[in-house]
Design a protein around this motif. Structure first.
Motif, PDB file in Angstrom:
ATOM      1  N   SER A   1      -2.072   8.265   6.164  1.00 15.52           N
ATOM      2  CA  SER A   1      -1.053   7.232   6.344  1.00 15.52           C
ATOM      3  C   SER A   1       0.029   7.729   7.302  1.00 15.52           C
TER       4      SER A   1
ATOM      5  N   ARG B 186       2.378   5.482  -3.695  1.00 17.13           N
ATOM      6  CA  ARG B 186       2.290   4.024  -3.572  1.00 17.13           C
ATOM      7  C   ARG B 186       2.739   3.548  -2.190  1.00 17.13           C
TER       8      ARG B 186
ATOM      9  N   ARG C 291       1.907   5.308   0.593  1.00 16.54           N
ATOM     10  CA  ARG C 291       0.990   5.922   1.560  1.00 16.54           C
ATOM     11  C   ARG C 291      -0.259   5.047   1.694  1.00 16.54           C
ATOM     12  N   GLU C 292      -0.172   4.063   2.552  1.00 14.20           N
ATOM     13  CA  GLU C 292      -1.235   3.069   2.689  1.00 14.20           C
ATOM     14  C   GLU C 292      -2.561   3.727   3.081  1.00 14.20           C
ATOM     15  N   GLY C 293      -3.599   3.451   2.295  1.00 15.50           N
ATOM     16  CA  GLY C 293      -4.942   3.938   2.598  1.00 15.50           C
ATOM     17  C   GLY C 293      -5.235   5.355   2.145  1.00 15.50           C
ATOM     18  N   ASP C 294      -4.262   6.040   1.538  1.00 17.87           N
ATOM     19  CA  ASP C 294      -4.480   7.444   1.188  1.00 17.87           C
ATOM     20  C   ASP C 294      -5.130   7.642  -0.187  1.00 17.87           C
TER      21      ASP C 294
ATOM     22  N   GLU D 290      -6.786   2.132  -6.644  1.00 20.87           N
ATOM     23  CA  GLU D 290      -5.874   1.632  -5.604  1.00 20.87           C
ATOM     24  C   GLU D 290      -4.801   0.722  -6.183  1.00 20.87           C
TER      25      GLU D 290
END
Length: 338
Positions: free
Chosen positions: A11, A179, A181-184, A217
């Motif tokens: 991210s 929360r 860190r998009e895509g992590d 997720e």
């Protein structure tokens, strides 16, 4: 178990923080690392040290919340033999141990005001004086400090020294929570899952089912990466069929139908029923409110000092005050120190 020192994530918020740490590492300045529990503050401190000119010097780590207040200063600054009860021999403090390297102070916000004052002097003058010693020692230490507290707010509330905050905040690296860190989450779950599968000698890594990954997720992750690692590793080791994708996740390991019930709080002694007739309380006799309030405050502080045998730090804690606030109150009312 081998210590995990890898940075895993893709991210932008996370990579920006890592890059910021890489740039700051080259400068011989104090660094403040801010982040919720489990976001990797110690990993950032290690990166700051390893990429700095001090990389071949010691990296000393101290959790300021792990020791009682009475031992913090002795642990940081060392002590001479006989300096206090239990000081059977001379001991170097963490600053001396970190000479030529980096001292990482975790949970900085828990330091007492007295320890903060001594820490400020070390930063300003590069000198540390062991408890019970008369001469200071020169040390060359870079400080990296970390906290999950809002230190500017703590400074405004009188719980943290503003001048120390100024000295430590040459650069502030704020780590994003998981929360944010998009895509992590899928990347980290796969990383920790593969490691655990290898540890328990699975022949292959089956991954997670789509439903299971969706649960991961959707979770809020209050414990961040540390919590995710525990959840993933627990799911892998509990799964009995390495040939099929993992399809069961337990977020709360304490969840059980046989979970012990919380203990009931002790019942307070029954209070005497109030009389129907009004009780005189002496308030009608007060003609000077300020004098009465001051006298009441002085009586409370005097009684607390006696209760704690004139240990001012214990008294301050017992009254919900900082040490400096208690000292101001004692001076205001002309109270002796014992």
């Amino acid at each position: 178990m081998e210590k995990n020192t890898q940075f895993v994530g893709q991210s932008l918020a996370f990579l920006d923080a890592v890059e910021q740490a890489g740039r700051a590492a080259e400068l011989n300045r104090p660094i403040l690392v801010i982040g919720e529990r489990g976001t990797g503050k110690e990993l950032i401190a290690e990166r700051l040290h390893r990429l700095s000119p001090r990389w071949d010097g010691p990296l000393i780590i101290m959790n300021c919340a792990a020791l009682p207040e009475t031992l913090i200063e002795a642990e940081l600054f060392g002590h001479e033999q006989g300096a206090f009860t239990g000081a059977a021999r001379t001991r170097a403090g963490r600053f001396e141990e970190a000479d030529g390297g980096t001292l990482f102070l975790d949970e900085l916000g828990t330091l007492s005001m007295a320890a903060q004052e001594r820490l400020l002097r070390v930063i300003e003058y590069g000198e540390v004086t062991r408890i019970g010693a008369s001469k200071p020692l020169t040390v060359d230490v870079r400080i990296v400090a970390a906290t999950n507290e809002d230190l500017p707010a703590a400074a405004d509330a009188g719980r943290f020294r503003p001048d120390l905050l100024d000295r430590l905040s040459f650069e502030v690296i704020t780590l994003p929570p998981l929360r944010g860190r998009e895509g992590d989450v899928p990347v980290l779950a796969d990383h920790f899952g593969r490691r655990m599968a290898a540890e328990i000698a699975w022949p292959q890594w089956p991954g997670f089912s789509a439903a299971c990954m969706a649960e991961l997720e959707a979770h809020d992750w209050p414990g961040n990466v540390r919590e995710l690692r525990n959840v993933v590793e627990r799911a892998v080791y509990r799964w009995n069929d390495p040939a099929r994708p993992i399809a069961a996740i337990v977020f709360d390991p304490f969840a059980s139908p046989w979970k012990p019930k919380p203990l009931m709080p002790a019942r307070a002694p029954a209070e005497t029923a109030p009389s129907a007739a009004p009780v005189a309380n002496g308030h009608d006799a007060i003609t000077d409110l300020k004098y009465a309030v001051d006298a009441h405050e002085a009586a409370i502080v005097r009684a607390a000092l006696e209760r704690y045998r004139y240990n001012q730090r214990a008294t301050a804690k017992g009254l919900g005050l900082t040490y400096d606030q208690l000292r101001h109150c004692m001076k205001k009312h002309g109270l002796s120190a014992g």
